[in-house]
Design a protein around this motif. Sequence first.
Motif, short mmCIF file in Angstrom:
data_model
loop_
_atom_site.label_atom_id
_atom_site.label_comp_id
_atom_site.label_asym_id
_atom_site.label_seq_id
_atom_site.Cartn_x
_atom_site.Cartn_y
_atom_site.Cartn_z
N GLY A 1 -7.29 10.17 -8.44
CA GLY A 1 -7.31 9.07 -9.40
C GLY A 1 -6.19 9.18 -10.43
N ILE A 2 -5.96 10.39 -10.92
CA ILE A 2 -4.90 10.58 -11.92
C ILE A 2 -3.54 10.25 -11.34
N THR A 3 -3.26 10.75 -10.15
CA THR A 3 -1.94 10.53 -9.56
C THR A 3 -1.76 9.08 -9.12
N TRP A 4 -2.82 8.45 -8.59
CA TRP A 4 -2.70 7.03 -8.21
C TRP A 4 -2.50 6.17 -9.44
N ASN A 5 -3.14 6.53 -10.54
CA ASN A 5 -2.96 5.79 -11.78
C ASN A 5 -1.52 5.86 -12.28
N MET A 6 -0.86 7.00 -12.05
CA MET A 6 0.56 7.09 -12.41
C MET A 6 1.37 6.08 -11.61
N LEU A 7 1.04 5.96 -10.33
CA LEU A 7 1.77 5.02 -9.48
C LEU A 7 1.54 3.58 -9.92
N ALA A 8 0.28 3.17 -9.98
CA ALA A 8 -0.02 1.77 -10.24
C ALA A 8 0.00 1.44 -11.72
N GLY A 9 -0.54 2.34 -12.55
CA GLY A 9 -0.67 2.04 -13.96
C GLY A 9 0.60 2.18 -14.76
N TYR A 10 1.53 3.02 -14.29
CA TYR A 10 2.75 3.26 -15.06
C TYR A 10 4.01 2.79 -14.32
N ALA A 11 3.99 2.87 -13.00
CA ALA A 11 5.18 2.47 -12.24
C ALA A 11 5.01 1.14 -11.52
N GLY A 12 3.81 0.57 -11.56
CA GLY A 12 3.58 -0.70 -10.89
C GLY A 12 3.60 -0.62 -9.38
N LEU A 13 3.40 0.58 -8.82
CA LEU A 13 3.42 0.79 -7.37
C LEU A 13 1.99 0.86 -6.85
N VAL A 14 1.47 -0.27 -6.42
CA VAL A 14 0.09 -0.34 -5.93
C VAL A 14 0.07 0.10 -4.47
N SER A 15 -0.19 1.38 -4.26
CA SER A 15 -0.18 1.95 -2.91
C SER A 15 -1.60 2.02 -2.37
N VAL A 16 -1.76 1.67 -1.11
CA VAL A 16 -3.03 1.87 -0.40
C VAL A 16 -2.81 2.83 0.77
N GLY A 17 -1.78 3.67 0.62
CA GLY A 17 -1.47 4.61 1.68
C GLY A 17 -1.34 6.03 1.23
N GLN A 18 -1.93 6.38 0.06
CA GLN A 18 -1.84 7.76 -0.41
C GLN A 18 -2.61 8.73 0.47
N GLN A 19 -3.49 8.19 1.32
CA GLN A 19 -4.20 9.06 2.27
C GLN A 19 -3.24 9.72 3.25
N ALA A 20 -2.02 9.19 3.35
CA ALA A 20 -1.02 9.85 4.20
C ALA A 20 -0.77 11.27 3.71
N TYR A 21 -0.68 11.45 2.41
CA TYR A 21 -0.39 12.77 1.85
C TYR A 21 -1.65 13.63 1.75
N VAL A 22 -2.82 12.98 1.68
CA VAL A 22 -4.07 13.74 1.79
C VAL A 22 -4.12 14.41 3.16
N GLY A 23 -3.80 13.64 4.20
CA GLY A 23 -3.80 14.19 5.55
C GLY A 23 -2.73 15.24 5.77
N ILE A 24 -1.53 14.99 5.27
CA ILE A 24 -0.44 15.96 5.44
C ILE A 24 -0.78 17.25 4.72
N GLY A 25 -1.38 17.16 3.53
CA GLY A 25 -1.77 18.37 2.81
C GLY A 25 -2.82 19.16 3.56
N ALA A 26 -3.81 18.46 4.12
CA ALA A 26 -4.86 19.15 4.88
C ALA A 26 -4.31 19.81 6.13
N TYR A 27 -3.51 19.08 6.88
CA TYR A 27 -2.96 19.64 8.12
C TYR A 27 -1.85 20.65 7.83
N GLY A 28 -1.21 20.53 6.66
CA GLY A 28 -0.23 21.54 6.29
C GLY A 28 -0.88 22.89 6.07
N VAL A 29 -2.04 22.91 5.42
CA VAL A 29 -2.79 24.16 5.24
C VAL A 29 -3.23 24.69 6.60
N LEU A 30 -3.69 23.79 7.48
CA LEU A 30 -4.11 24.22 8.81
C LEU A 30 -2.95 24.85 9.57
#
Length: 332
Positions: free
Chosen positions: A51-80
């Motif tokens: 929530g904090i990082t998405w708020n930086m995107l949309a609330g401060y930079a005006g970047l309304v992303s609905v694809g941040q799950q891409a990096y959730v997945g990359i982070g999970a599989y990166g650890v794997l």
Amino acid sequence: MIVPIRRSTRTSRWALLPAAVILIVLGYLPYLAEQSTTNTMIDFFILLILGITWNMLAGYAGLVSVGQQAYVGIGAYGVLWLAQRGVNPFVGLPIAAVFCAVVAVPVSYLVFRLRGGYFAIGTWAVAEVFALLTIRSSALGGGTGTNLPGLDGYDPVLLGAMTYWAALAVAVLTLIGCYLLLRTRVGLALTAVRDDETAARAVGVAVPRAKRIVYLAAAIGAGGSGALLAISQLNIEAGNVYGVQWSAYMIFVVLIGGIGTLEGPIIGTIVFFTLQQTLASHGAWYLIIVGSVAVIMAVWVRRGLWGLLDRFGLRLFPVGYRVGEQPVPERS
């Protein structure tokens, strides 16, 4: 008389002591509560980071992303991927988060060519591409997923406590990092961009640079959340970590709490988890009530719950400038 310009407020100064007490209590929580409670708090911290990082995107930079799950997945599989090569998952967590920023660099050059709704759709398409690429890799478990190695020798209670402390540390670092970033010139640039991007460009603000910095920071946060998710669940499955529900959760907590503030995602995450814990046993009514709350907030309380308090001048994390309370006499 010279009116002083300050950043800190009385509220932010008085809040330091309670914040320190809360942090100490949270640090001792594994000794005070059952493991089910700490597991719930791990999920809380993961969503708070998102929530904090998405708020930086949309609330401060005006970047309304609905694809941040891409990096959730990359982070999970990166650890794997690192764990499969003998790296302890807790050590691999920051490495996977930084790797997400590396991946986000070329992605940003692609999606920043889009605006508005096209940007949102483009980020979602990027997430789907990464999910499909991951599913095609049999070494990463394919479409059925796989278990996370490297943590079998830990006592379950100790592992739960270590995961909790890691999640708490990442959440605190994310909050502090975003706060410090928004107090820099980049934060001022983003404020100008949020208010009027065309005017910001006209006065010399490096808009693409500011947006890219925030996009990379948000990718690191999402990657850290994905790594924590993998460690807490000990199983990684593409349909879960790349699921669009993560973006839905991010948008919900920011919308409820208040977009464009650091306090908003904290309030929104608390409300979300309160509703979840209270209504989860009610089946479909849970989704109906949560959706209704989101609609009500979007229509009638557009600044979120923190926006209702902000009218009283409350600021726990002041990142902008404000006129001081007491004027300063001019020197003769």
